[in-house]
Write a protein that holds these residues in place. Structure first.
Motif, mmCIF file in Angstrom:
data_model
loop_
_atom_site.group_PDB
_atom_site.id
_atom_site.type_symbol
_atom_site.label_atom_id
_atom_site.label_comp_id
_atom_site.label_asym_id
_atom_site.label_seq_id
_atom_site.Cartn_x
_atom_site.Cartn_y
_atom_site.Cartn_z
ATOM 1 N N ARG A 292 0.833 -1.206 0.000
ATOM 2 C CA ARG A 292 0.000 0.000 0.000
ATOM 3 C C ARG A 292 0.866 1.255 0.000
ATOM 4 O O ARG A 292 0.551 2.235 -0.676
ATOM 5 N N GLU A 293 1.939 1.236 0.772
ATOM 6 C CA GLU A 293 2.846 2.378 0.783
ATOM 7 C C GLU A 293 3.470 2.580 -0.595
ATOM 8 O O GLU A 293 3.612 3.712 -1.063
ATOM 9 N N ALA A 294 3.841 1.475 -1.239
ATOM 10 C CA ALA A 294 4.418 1.576 -2.584
ATOM 11 C C ALA A 294 3.414 2.177 -3.565
ATOM 12 O O ALA A 294 3.766 3.007 -4.409
ATOM 13 N N LEU A 295 2.158 1.763 -3.458
ATOM 14 C CA LEU A 295 1.128 2.305 -4.340
ATOM 15 C C LEU A 295 0.904 3.795 -4.077
ATOM 16 O O LEU A 295 0.662 4.574 -5.009
ATOM 17 N N ALA A 296 0.988 4.192 -2.807
ATOM 18 C CA ALA A 296 0.815 5.610 -2.469
ATOM 19 C C ALA A 296 1.953 6.445 -3.061
ATOM 20 O O ALA A 296 1.729 7.541 -3.593
ATOM 21 N N ILE A 297 3.173 5.922 -2.986
ATOM 22 C CA ILE A 297 4.315 6.623 -3.580
ATOM 23 C C ILE A 297 4.168 6.678 -5.098
ATOM 24 O O ILE A 297 4.424 7.715 -5.734
ATOM 25 N N ALA A 298 3.733 5.562 -5.698
ATOM 26 C CA ALA A 298 3.529 5.527 -7.146
ATOM 27 C C ALA A 298 2.456 6.527 -7.571
ATOM 28 O O ALA A 298 2.557 7.152 -8.633
ATOM 29 N N ALA A 299 1.417 6.689 -6.740
ATOM 30 C CA ALA A 299 0.367 7.658 -7.059
ATOM 31 C C ALA A 299 0.913 9.085 -7.048
ATOM 32 O O ALA A 299 0.536 9.912 -7.885
ATOM 33 N N ASP A 300 1.821 9.368 -6.111
ATOM 34 C CA ASP A 300 2.442 10.697 -6.060
ATOM 35 C C ASP A 300 3.338 10.939 -7.277
ATOM 36 O O ASP A 300 3.488 12.082 -7.724
ATOM 37 N N LEU A 301 3.928 9.852 -7.791
ATOM 38 C CA LEU A 301 4.851 9.957 -8.926
ATOM 39 C C LEU A 301 4.242 9.310 -10.166
ATOM 40 O O LEU A 301 4.949 8.717 -10.982
ATOM 41 N N ARG A 302 2.946 9.433 -10.306
ATOM 42 C CA ARG A 302 2.212 8.640 -11.302
ATOM 43 C C ARG A 302 2.740 8.822 -12.726
ATOM 44 O O ARG A 302 2.872 7.835 -13.462
ATOM 45 N N TRP A 303 3.063 10.047 -13.125
ATOM 46 C CA TRP A 303 3.496 10.246 -14.502
ATOM 47 C C TRP A 303 4.887 9.694 -14.747
ATOM 48 O O TRP A 303 5.163 9.160 -15.827
ATOM 49 N N TRP A 304 5.759 9.803 -13.749
ATOM 50 C CA TRP A 304 7.072 9.170 -13.873
ATOM 51 C C TRP A 304 6.912 7.659 -14.021
ATOM 52 O O TRP A 304 7.594 7.028 -14.835
ATOM 53 N N CYS A 305 6.013 7.088 -13.237
ATOM 54 C CA CYS A 305 5.797 5.640 -13.289
ATOM 55 C C CYS A 305 5.197 5.220 -14.625
ATOM 56 O O CYS A 305 5.577 4.190 -15.199
ATOM 57 N N VAL A 306 4.258 6.013 -15.129
ATOM 58 C CA VAL A 306 3.631 5.688 -16.417
ATOM 59 C C VAL A 306 4.662 5.716 -17.539
ATOM 60 O O VAL A 306 4.739 4.782 -18.356
ATOM 61 N N TRP A 307 5.474 6.771 -17.580
ATOM 62 C CA TRP A 307 6.476 6.870 -18.645
ATOM 63 C C TRP A 307 7.547 5.794 -18.519
ATOM 64 O O TRP A 307 8.026 5.264 -19.530
ATOM 65 N N ALA A 308 7.914 5.447 -17.292
ATOM 66 C CA ALA A 308 8.893 4.367 -17.096
ATOM 67 C C ALA A 308 8.325 3.039 -17.583
ATOM 68 O O ALA A 308 9.028 2.245 -18.235
ATOM 69 N N ALA A 309 7.042 2.789 -17.278
ATOM 70 C CA ALA A 309 6.406 1.545 -17.726
ATOM 71 C C ALA A 309 6.325 1.490 -19.247
ATOM 72 O O ALA A 309 6.576 0.439 -19.863
ATOM 73 N N VAL A 310 5.973 2.609 -19.870
ATOM 74 C CA VAL A 310 5.890 2.670 -21.335
ATOM 75 C C VAL A 310 7.266 2.417 -21.953
ATOM 76 O O VAL A 310 7.402 1.662 -22.933
ATOM 77 N N ALA A 311 8.305 3.025 -21.373
ATOM 78 C CA ALA A 311 9.657 2.847 -21.906
ATOM 79 C C ALA A 311 10.113 1.391 -21.774
ATOM 80 O O ALA A 311 10.706 0.829 -22.712
ATOM 81 N N LEU A 312 9.833 0.767 -20.630
ATOM 82 C CA LEU A 312 10.236 -0.633 -20.424
ATOM 83 C C LEU A 312 9.473 -1.564 -21.362
ATOM 84 O O LEU A 312 10.039 -2.520 -21.899
ATOM 85 N N GLU A 313 8.187 -1.284 -21.561
ATOM 86 C CA GLU A 313 7.398 -2.126 -22.466
ATOM 87 C C GLU A 313 7.880 -1.959 -23.904
ATOM 88 O O GLU A 313 7.959 -2.944 -24.664
ATOM 89 N N ALA A 314 8.228 -0.724 -24.270
ATOM 90 C CA ALA A 314 8.764 -0.494 -25.618
ATOM 91 C C ALA A 314 10.082 -1.228 -25.804
ATOM 92 O O ALA A 314 10.348 -1.809 -26.874
ATOM 93 N N LEU A 315 10.915 -1.233 -24.764
ATOM 94 C CA LEU A 315 12.181 -1.966 -24.829
ATOM 95 C C LEU A 315 11.938 -3.457 -25.002
ATOM 96 O O LEU A 315 12.617 -4.123 -25.807
ATOM 97 N N ALA A 316 10.965 -3.990 -24.264
ATOM 98 C CA ALA A 316 10.657 -5.421 -24.363
ATOM 99 C C ALA A 316 10.181 -5.774 -25.773
ATOM 100 O O ALA A 316 10.599 -6.789 -26.355
ATOM 101 N N ILE A 317 9.310 -4.944 -26.334
ATOM 102 C CA ILE A 317 8.804 -5.204 -27.692
ATOM 103 C C ILE A 317 9.925 -5.122 -28.719
ATOM 104 O O ILE A 317 10.000 -5.922 -29.666
ATOM 105 N N TRP A 318 10.820 -4.160 -28.541
ATOM 106 C CA TRP A 318 11.959 -4.024 -29.468
ATOM 107 C C TRP A 318 12.860 -5.260 -29.428
ATOM 108 O O TRP A 318 13.297 -5.758 -30.472
#
Length: 324
Positions: A292-318
């Motif tokens: 729950r604490e991790a999710l709360a931190i992720a919510a505070d940094l939501r856009w950083w987390c979203v862009w990091a997830a997109v970048a990692l998924e793009a790397l995996a697809i590549w």
């Protein structure tokens, strides 16, 4: 001063990241041969062993903690939607790990694809492991002020009109810290902070104040109430007028053990000088609370987390698209 406080919060995270990275590299060396055989990849391609090592850490850490939380739902005072989501995450990660294991026995290429496409999930799990380590390091290093002028107790869920078990331990710990300070600070005060949740019949602050008076013998004249906050950040910001000013410091903030590290970060972010003290938390509750604490931190940094997830998924697809 604010930079110094932030470094005190950041340091445990840096140490935790180093420990997690060292463990992942060590596990990579152990898994290199069996992973090469299981996924049918050349032994020289150590990246696959590293990926599996991170996946193992994520599954055992994030997945295990979430699955344990699912088993503990019936014991919670208040089950929120996020608690059910955490439980579902644990079940989902367990099923994913089982499916990848089965896929490796049937078609190694399918297992490799699944491992790669789940890269953002493995990264999130590694992040939770780092957070858990940082919380432990912070708890070891945290020191309460010798004689605080103000003790701020943060709210939590109520049980009916009364404090629940988790909040009761926070209040008891806060009263202990306050009493220990009276010999040097007879004017020390307690501030209880917490508004009324949508499923609560009264404010958390009023329930805490009542418990302090009736059960712990703290005089009402020594208690101040902040009854509007609904989040930890609001707890601190709305309590600022009550904990700041001449004769009010030093400040000791009392919350649960699992919550102390994030609270210290928010305290530094708000520019409030103080130390955070963790009240004992039942061990069976800690794994899910960490998620729950991790999710709360992720919510505070939501856009950083979203862009990091997109970048990692793009790397995996590549990787999937460029390698056989």
């Amino acid at each position: 001063m604010r930079g110094s406080r932030r470094m005190q919060v950041l340091a445990p995270a840096l140490w935790a990241a180093l420990i997690a990275a060292a463990f992942a590299l060590l596990l990579t060396r152990v898994l290199r041969q069996p992973v090469a055989s299981w996924l049918q990849v050349p032994l020289a391609e150590g990246g696959w062993a590293l990926l599996v090592a991170v996946a193992v850490i994520a599954t055992l850490g994030l997945g295990g903690a979430s699955l344990w939380h699912a088993l503990m739902l019936r014991r919670l005072v208040r089950v929120r939607r996020v608690d059910r989501l955490i439980g579902a995450l644990g079940v989902g990660m367990a099923l994913l790990a089982f499916a990848i294991g089965v896929a490796g026995a049937i078609d190694p290429a399918l297992a490799r694809a699944a491992l790669l496409l789940a890269l953002p999930l493995w990264a999130a799990g590694l992040g939770v492991a780092v957070l858990a380590l940082a919380m432990l390091i912070h708890a070891r290093a945290a020191r309460a002020p010798r004689a605080p002028g103000t003790v701020l107790i943060l709210g939590a869920g109520l049980r009916g009109r009364d404090v629940g078990p988790l909040l009761r331990r926070r209040v008891q710990r806060g009263a202990e810290v306050w009493r220990a300070a009276l010999s040097e600070r007879p004017d020390a005060r307690i501030v209880v902070s917490g508004g009324q949740g949508p499923d609560e019949v009264r404010t958390e602050a009023s329930a805490m104040a009542e418990h302090l008076e009736r059960q712990l013998g703290v005089p009402a004249s020594a208690i101040d109430l902040e009854e509007a906050s609904t989040t930890t950040r609001e707890n601190l910001l709305l309590s600022r007028p009550l904990v700041s000013g001449p004769g009010r410091g030093p400040l000791a903030v009392v919350t649960s053990e699992y919550h102390a590290y994030r609270t210290a970060g928010l305290l530094a972010e708000a520019g409030i000088d103080g130390a955070v003290i963790g009240a004992w938390t039942r061990p069976s509750y800690r794994p899910g609370a960490t998620v729950r604490e991790a999710l709360a931190i992720a919510a505070d940094l939501r856009w950083w987390c979203v862009w990091a997830a997109v970048a990692l998924e793009a790397l995996a697809i590549w990787v999937l698209a460029t390698r056989p």
